[in-house]
Design a protein around this motif. Structure first.
Motif, PDB file in Angstrom:
ATOM      1  N   LYS A 202       0.830  -1.218   0.000  1.00  0.00           N
ATOM      2  CA  LYS A 202       0.000   0.000   0.000  1.00  0.00           C
ATOM      3  C   LYS A 202       0.861   1.263   0.000  1.00  0.00           C
ATOM      4  CE  LYS A 202      -3.532  -2.424   2.736  1.00  0.00           C
ATOM      5  NZ  LYS A 202      -2.751  -3.668   2.954  1.00  0.00           N
TER       6      LYS A 202
ATOM      7  N   LEU B 144      -0.391   8.491   4.517  1.00  0.00           N
ATOM      8  CA  LEU B 144      -1.229   7.413   3.974  1.00  0.00           C
ATOM      9  C   LEU B 144      -1.427   6.311   5.004  1.00  0.00           C
ATOM     10  CD1 LEU B 144      -2.724   6.085   1.621  1.00  0.00           C
ATOM     11  CD2 LEU B 144      -0.523   5.189   0.820  1.00  0.00           C
TER      12      LEU B 144
ATOM     13  N   ASP C  85      -4.094   7.343   7.309  1.00  0.00           N
ATOM     14  CA  ASP C  85      -5.400   7.306   6.654  1.00  0.00           C
ATOM     15  C   ASP C  85      -5.914   5.874   6.506  1.00  0.00           C
ATOM     16  OD1 ASP C  85      -7.559   8.744   5.053  1.00  0.00           O
ATOM     17  OD2 ASP C  85      -6.821   7.299   3.576  1.00  0.00           O
ATOM     18  N   LEU C  86      -4.996   4.943   6.240  1.00  0.00           N
ATOM     19  CA  LEU C  86      -5.387   3.544   6.063  1.00  0.00           C
ATOM     20  C   LEU C  86      -5.566   2.818   7.396  1.00  0.00           C
ATOM     21  CD1 LEU C  86      -3.029   2.527   3.098  1.00  0.00           C
ATOM     22  CD2 LEU C  86      -5.468   3.052   2.993  1.00  0.00           C
TER      23      LEU C  86
ATOM     24  N   LEU D 249      -5.908  -4.339  -4.155  1.00  0.00           N
ATOM     25  CA  LEU D 249      -6.700  -3.301  -3.484  1.00  0.00           C
ATOM     26  C   LEU D 249      -8.160  -3.381  -3.931  1.00  0.00           C
ATOM     27  CD1 LEU D 249      -4.336  -0.184  -3.490  1.00  0.00           C
ATOM     28  CD2 LEU D 249      -4.861  -1.738  -1.615  1.00  0.00           C
TER      29      LEU D 249
ATOM     30  N   PRO E  56     -13.669   2.318   0.080  1.00  0.00           N
ATOM     31  CA  PRO E  56     -12.621   2.803   0.983  1.00  0.00           C
ATOM     32  C   PRO E  56     -11.332   1.995   0.810  1.00  0.00           C
ATOM     33  CG  PRO E  56     -14.706   2.603   2.142  1.00  0.00           C
ATOM     34  CD  PRO E  56     -14.913   1.982   0.788  1.00  0.00           C
ATOM     35  N   HIS E  57     -10.217   2.708   0.788  1.00  0.00           N
ATOM     36  CA  HIS E  57      -8.896   2.105   0.677  1.00  0.00           C
ATOM     37  C   HIS E  57      -8.686   1.388  -0.657  1.00  0.00           C
ATOM     38  CE1 HIS E  57      -8.895   1.842   5.381  1.00  0.00           C
ATOM     39  NE2 HIS E  57      -8.946   3.080   4.924  1.00  0.00           N
ATOM     40  N   SER E  58      -9.475   1.755  -1.670  1.00  0.00           N
ATOM     41  CA  SER E  58      -9.270   1.201  -3.005  1.00  0.00           C
ATOM     42  C   SER E  58      -8.119   1.932  -3.685  1.00  0.00           C
ATOM     43  CB  SER E  58     -10.539   1.352  -3.837  1.00  0.00           C
ATOM     44  OG  SER E  58     -10.804   2.727  -4.091  1.00  0.00           O
TER      45      SER E  58
ATOM     46  N   SER F  11      -9.191   5.549  -4.278  1.00  0.00           N
ATOM     47  CA  SER F  11      -9.287   6.367  -3.068  1.00  0.00           C
ATOM     48  C   SER F  11      -7.903   6.643  -2.481  1.00  0.00           C
ATOM     49  CB  SER F  11     -10.186   5.685  -2.031  1.00  0.00           C
ATOM     50  OG  SER F  11      -9.623   4.457  -1.594  1.00  0.00           O
ATOM     51  N   VAL F  12      -6.978   5.688  -2.591  1.00  0.00           N
ATOM     52  CA  VAL F  12      -5.613   5.910  -2.105  1.00  0.00           C
ATOM     53  C   VAL F  12      -4.951   7.031  -2.890  1.00  0.00           C
ATOM     54  CG1 VAL F  12      -3.296   4.912  -2.043  1.00  0.00           C
ATOM     55  CG2 VAL F  12      -5.221   3.619  -1.130  1.00  0.00           C
TER      56      VAL F  12
END
Length: 719
Positions: free
Chosen positions: A466, A479, A482-483, A533, A539-541, A544-545
């Motif tokens: 990620k 990041l 956020d994740l 992902l 979310p967290h795709s 979106s990242v």
């Protein structure tokens, strides 16, 4: 019974076919002798390379080729306290010969004794000394059981005990504990601060009941003298044990004595009859010599071999591996050679050539080292891997594309080539752009297989999949928050970067550069992120990242515009990127310089490609060719040119887009020059810089070099 066929070692044939036979006197995997080209002094061969370069596989192949033909010991040095060192099972490739693990120089010597005793008989000098230094602390049951297992192996191989290793270890522990009963109540000895001497005494009493200890005592007594030059009267095995457990200089002296005993006893065991019969000397294969145990053992061995007045002949062959390069300051006098040096020009092996590769000139320990980096595979090596499949189903330039993708990295090249061959066996064609989407036998994705091998720690691997999408460490930490990445470390991105340093993927964490500096590793991680992902805008795709990272760079500073645009493009929004680039280009009073504009264009060109779905399809070549001009009718001629230019550069960033092999890439290189030339003529003040880029960038793209940006943009790029 026929011996199994040796696996083909792509690019490593000079080592197994020339150097090792010249050291051992036996041809590799053939029942034939070879000329020994070194005299009474032989080098320690150290193979260096990063993860996946085949270090361990090469030792495993040598072990299989020489096992049963000469005395052989195959040992892997491990980090004390690691899962391997504490006896947990480790996955061993099918058909390979698993090495014996050791977590200290003394344990390495124990493994060598166990491996070589069947040939040379009991090591009556060294074995009692190893028992003396490997006691345990009173009351430490786990430590006692581990030490007793080590003792049991030496007892069994010497014929001093029978049964399974567990049975012998249990019986031995009982006997020593019984012998300890008289000493259990004794007061502490100031010379025995860690309380191991009672155990040492009990161990030696029990061992002395099985074999005489006088030969060992006599040999070690000669190494210990009092200040007036007389021989110390104290039991030398006790003194050796005391030194060993005190640590520091005392430990080093004890380990030197153990190593000297091993080499001298081995030389005496390889006596006159064996020499007259030209029986080969032992072959020691030491894996992971960069660990504390491995590096210390090599240091001790080289120190003994550098002594100027040895009374014995030592021709034991040692081939060791090291993760990463060997710094010159660690071995300033080592001889460094390349694999291509192992064979004379033309590849024809001539008698005496190997001896010219190394020669000791003095008594520096590192002079005894011959360092050979395991260099990347060539395109021809990869082509040989692909020869197992029908060429009709493989792209004509697949070998070149695979080599460009991996840089000749042996593990990555092998896995990808095997996957391509497996795909072709299923009557499916393989083209360069599909390489990272292939699957190995069993259905697993190639990126998953490679990353598990190159980054064994699952937690750090999952983090890096990620976090590799971030531009630098600051963006990676944002990041991570956020994740919701959690762990015992306060800064997950910093911990991941430090893990890469520990695994020798990079020298030091780069504060203002990419989290992952290895191009191959970053390519694999990014593709695995694209594959794993969540899809769409969940979310967290992937999207979106990159949307988060786009906003992060927008908020950091105006100088972050290049990275913000890059993440916007990676999120699948090329129209927005083109619009912003066109607005800056058309502005009557440009707020930014042409250098900044070119930097933004260059940074966008390296954006990772989004996963293909209903929102984005890879049409970079078609858009660069102008096939979808109707979609961009709202743009003026300059905007449409910028759109074509961006997509051409974006396509050329792919590792398989080689203009010398790929017609699309060749056409894109020409298009880059044409579009930049067109834009140069349409801008009132940027003409000179854009005209220079029109000349330089196509050439750089053809040679797969960095796109040059004027020096005045360096301050922006550094930010």
């Amino acid at each position: 019974m026929a011996r199994p066929k040796a696996p083909f070692l792509y690019g490593r044939e000079p080592l197994v076919g020339s150097l090792v036979p010249s050291l051992t006197g036996l041809a590799f995997h053939e029942r034939a002798r070879a000329k020994r080209e070194f005299g009474s002094d032989v080098p320690v061969v150290l193979l260096t390379g990063e993860h996946g370069t085949g270090r361990s596989a090469l030792l495993d192949t040598l072990a299989r080729g020489y096992r049963g033909r000469l005395p052989l010991a195959h040992v892997r040095a491990v980090v004390p306290g690691s899962p391997v060192a504490t006896g947990l099972a480790e996955e061993v490739p099918e058909g390979s010969v698993p090495p014996q693990h050791a977590a200290s120089p003394a344990e390495i010597l124990e493994r060598l004794v166990c491996a070589l005793t069947p040939t040379y008989g009991t090591f009556r000098t060294l074995m009692p000394a190893l028992f003396a230094v490997s006691g345990w602390h009173l009351g430490q049951t786990d430590e006692r059981d581990e030490v007793c297992r080590r003792h049991a192996r030496m007892l069994m191989v010497s014929g001093l005990a029978r049964g399974t290793e567990r049975e012998v270890a249990r019986d031995w522990a009982t006997q020593v504990e019984t012998s300890l009963s008289e000493a259990a109540a004794r007061n502490g000895d100031p010379d025995d601060p860690d309380g191991t001497q009672p155990v040492t005494a009990a161990v030696l009493r029990q061992l002395g009941a099985r074999i005489p200890l006088d030969p060992a005592r006599a040999w070690f007594r000669k190494r210990h003298t009092t200040p007036d030059g007389t021989i110390a009267e104290e039991d030398p095995l006790w003194l050796l044990s005391r030194r060993f457990h005190r640590g520091g200089d005392y430990l080093h002296a004890a380990e030197q004595a153990l190593t000297a005993a091993f080499l001298e006893e081995l030389a005496h065991s390889h006596g006159l009859v064996r020499r007259l019969n030209r029986e080969p000397w032992p072959l020691i294969l030491l894996d992971e010599a960069h660990t504390p145990a491995g590096s210390r053992f090599l240091e001790l061995l080289l120190e003994q071999r550098a002594l100027g007045q040895r009374k014995y002949d030592d021709r034991t062959v040692v081939v060791a591996t090291r993760l990463g390069d060997l710094p010159r300051e660690d071995a300033p006098h080592a001889v460094r050679r390349e694999l291509v040096d192992l064979l004379p020009p033309g590849g024809v092996r001539r008698p005496g050539h190997a001896a010219t590769l190394w020669k000791r000139t003095g008594h520096e320990p590192s002079e005894g080292l011959l360092v050979l980096p395991l260099t990347p595979l060539t395109r021809d090596d990869i082509l040989s891997m692909l020869d197992r499949a029908s060429s009709r189903l493989l792209h004509p330039h697949l070998a070149s594309a695979l080599h460009a993708l991996t840089g000749g990295h042996p593990s990555a090249s092998t896995v990808l080539a095997d996957a391509a061959v497996e795909t072709a066996k299923q009557n499916r064609s393989v083209v360069p752009r599909d390489l990272l989407d292939l699957r190995v036998e069993g259905g697993r994705a190639v990126t998953e297989v490679l990353l598990r091998d190159l980054l064994p720690d699952r937690r750090q691997r999952d983090r890096l999949v990620k976090l590799c999408l971030a531009r630098d460490s600051k963006a990676a930490e944002a990041l991570a928050r956020d994740l919701g990445l959690v762990g015992p470390e306060q800064l997950p991105a910093t911990a991941a970067a430090q893990y890469l340093v520990e695994r020798k993927w990079q020298e030091l964490p780069v504060a203002d550069g990419p989290l992952v500096t290895s191009g191959l590793l970053r390519t694999l991680l990014v593709h695995e992120a694209r594959r794993t992902l969540p899809p769409g805008d969940e979310p967290h795709s992937w999207r979106s990242v990159h949307a988060f990272l786009h906003l992060h760079h927008v908020q950091r500073a105006e100088t972050e515009e290049a990275d913000a645009l890059r993440h916007n493009l990676a999120a699948g929004n090329p129209q927005q990127v083109v619009a912003m680039l066109a607005d800056e280009f058309d502005a009557e009073e440009a707020e930014q310089s042409v250098e900044h504009w070119l930097l933004c264009l260059k940074r966008c060109a390296g954006a990772p490609v989004p996963p293909t779905d209903e929102a984005w399809r890879d049409q970079r070549v078609e858009i660069a060719d102008g096939e979808h001009a109707a979609r961009y009718a709202r743009l003026d001629p300059s905007g449409r040119s910028i759109n074509r230019l961006l997509h051409a550069l974006w396509y050329l960033s792919e590792p398989y887009a080689d203009a010398a092999l790929d017609p699309d890439a060749d056409r894109m290189c020409k298009a880059v020059g044409e579009e930049l030339g067109f834009l140069a003529r349409r801008h009132p003040t940027w003409y000179a810089a854009l005209g220079q880029a029109a000349r330089d960038w196509p050439t750089a793209a053809r040679k797969r070099q960095e796109l040059p940006v004027p020096a005045s943009a360096n301050s922006v790029e550094a930010g």
